[in-house]
Design an enzyme around this catalytic site. Sequence first.
Site, PDB file in Angstrom:
ATOM      1  N   VAL A   1       0.865  -1.182   0.000  1.00  0.00           N
ATOM      2  CA  VAL A   1       0.000   0.000   0.000  1.00  0.00           C
ATOM      3  C   VAL A   1       0.901   1.232   0.000  1.00  0.00           C
ATOM      4  CG1 VAL A   1      -1.798   1.261   1.219  1.00  0.00           C
ATOM      5  CG2 VAL A   1      -1.781  -1.242   1.261  1.00  0.00           C
ATOM      6  N   LEU A   2       0.732   2.101  -0.999  1.00  0.00           N
ATOM      7  CA  LEU A   2       1.526   3.326  -1.133  1.00  0.00           C
ATOM      8  C   LEU A   2       0.637   4.511  -0.781  1.00  0.00           C
ATOM      9  CD1 LEU A   2       3.257   2.431  -4.513  1.00  0.00           C
ATOM     10  CD2 LEU A   2       4.174   2.130  -2.223  1.00  0.00           C
ATOM     11  N   ASP A   3       1.061   5.280   0.226  1.00  0.00           N
ATOM     12  CA  ASP A   3       0.233   6.386   0.693  1.00  0.00           C
ATOM     13  C   ASP A   3       0.828   7.751   0.372  1.00  0.00           C
ATOM     14  OD1 ASP A   3       2.375   6.223   2.362  1.00  0.00           O
ATOM     15  OD2 ASP A   3       1.265   6.643   4.199  1.00  0.00           O
ATOM     16  N   LYS A   4       1.854   7.787  -0.461  1.00  0.00           N
ATOM     17  CA  LYS A   4       2.515   9.063  -0.736  1.00  0.00           C
ATOM     18  C   LYS A   4       2.437   9.380  -2.224  1.00  0.00           C
ATOM     19  CE  LYS A   4       5.756   8.368   3.064  1.00  0.00           C
ATOM     20  NZ  LYS A   4       7.138   8.096   3.443  1.00  0.00           N
TER      21      LYS A   4
END
Length: 581
Positions: A504-507
């Site tokens: 999961v990439l949150d940036k």
Amino acid sequence: MNRALDLRCFHCGEALPADPVKVRIGDQDRLVCCTGCGAAANWIRDAGLADYYTLRQADGARVDIAPGDYSAWDRGDVQAGHAVATPEGREITVVVEGMRCAACAWLIDHALRREPGVCDVGANAVTGRVRIGWNPAATPLSTVLSRLAALGYRPHLAQGEAAERERRRERNRLIARLGVAALGATQAMMFAEALYLDTANEMAPATRDFFRWITFLVSTPVVFFSGWPFLTGMVAELRHRRPGMDTLVATSVLLAYFASLVETLRGGAHVWYDAAVMFVLFLLAARFLERMARRQASAQLDTLARAQPALAWRETIAGREQVPVTALAAGDVVQVAAGDTVPADGELLDRAAAMDESLLTGESVPVPKAAGDLLYAGSTCRESAARLRVTRTGSDTRLSQLTRAVEQAQAQRPRLARFADAVAMRFVVALFIAAGLVFWAWWQVEPARAFEIALAVLVVSCPCALSLAVPAALATSHGALAKRGVLALGADALETLAQADTVVLDKTGTLTLGRPRLVRAEAVGDGDVVELQRIAAALEANAGHPLAAAFADGAVPVASHVVAAPGQGVSGVVDGRAWRL
């Protein structure tokens, strides 16, 4: 020509703009992305080094349009601890960005040797380091470094001359051991062949003894000089009561060597000098390759070392002075211009600022900072200049702590390596028992062959790949991740990552390259697109904003009174007229 290659810069491989620069290499016109790459390509061609483009295995680094200022590197306080005196002048080792293959090292060697006053150059594509020897009376160091940067290889200070000297000493010692082993093994095999060909036992005893004593002489330095790492490793393993690969290797080599010596003294039927030296040669070569893989991986840590600037602007009663970063102390007030790197940890003074902390946290978007917030060494000041009061310097900064954490992660033994060591220890013990049983069994049947068959069991069954492959694979993995900006902070991080099934990439921007480029420009009303782009490039030239690089161009006017306001753009005066972007 491949159509895909037509859309990429011939020098650096990046995407071409709408109006690329054309250079002529050989008998063909090549397209490059900017005037910086064009100037580098033209210099390489004019210097007769165009073979670089044929030899290279990867694209070169993009060349900055604005030449860097390396005049500060000529100062004695900057060179202190990094440069040493030599009979010809001075010598320094620098870490460079963009050296990606052996062709890059070849180009750097040939290019810098053409500079007046340069006495010696040694570029290492594995470690990313360049050793430069120069005569300060003939040319300043800054001139040599400017040539290096003009080819796309930006130099940075290395760890220090003491560390570099120890690194070179270790490498040279290992190469010397490998050279002695190769020379001695080939000579020993040549003499042993003469003994092996005497199948009918017709050789005179004096001749046979002569060949054996000559083989003994050439084998001795191989066993005790080239094989010294295995001997000391065996002593350490036995001291800790954990026999491993070094115990097995050293035992096999010493058994073959001393048994051969006994047979030489008593005129026995067989000697095994050749087995001892060839075993040392092959295993030392494997260990050399494993060390090179680990060294290449550890060299990626220089990404963190490059984040530390060499100089900083310190405020004084009379104004400000430029001093080496090592001269900063807690309580000093430091000025950081837009686009420069923060030299030490400190507290932000006065107005707000935006900091690029991507190297420290992985966050690609600049982080807004208010007065009183902490700034960290290695982060880059964006949009506007900043002032900070130094709180921590040197090894106390967060950047140094991160470097130590990565070094410790690479030095620690992960579960996989510990498992391999445990398997190897049990295997070695079992192998010694098996060799002893084989010796006893053959002693009952044919005593003359008992020793050589037991020795063959030890040599042939040595699981060297188990002890060499795991460390080499882990080191190479760490190096490959570091090249992509990923630093493992835990010894078992790679094993844990292998178990992940969802990421999961949150940036925002994490999956981008971080190098914006201008795709299309449109003018509102009757404005001239080309002229407006020229003005925008002038305003953004020293703005320090992440998007400023997209406006970089070759010839732009000089903007004055440039002010970059976070969240509000940049303003300045170009050609006597005020503009705001």
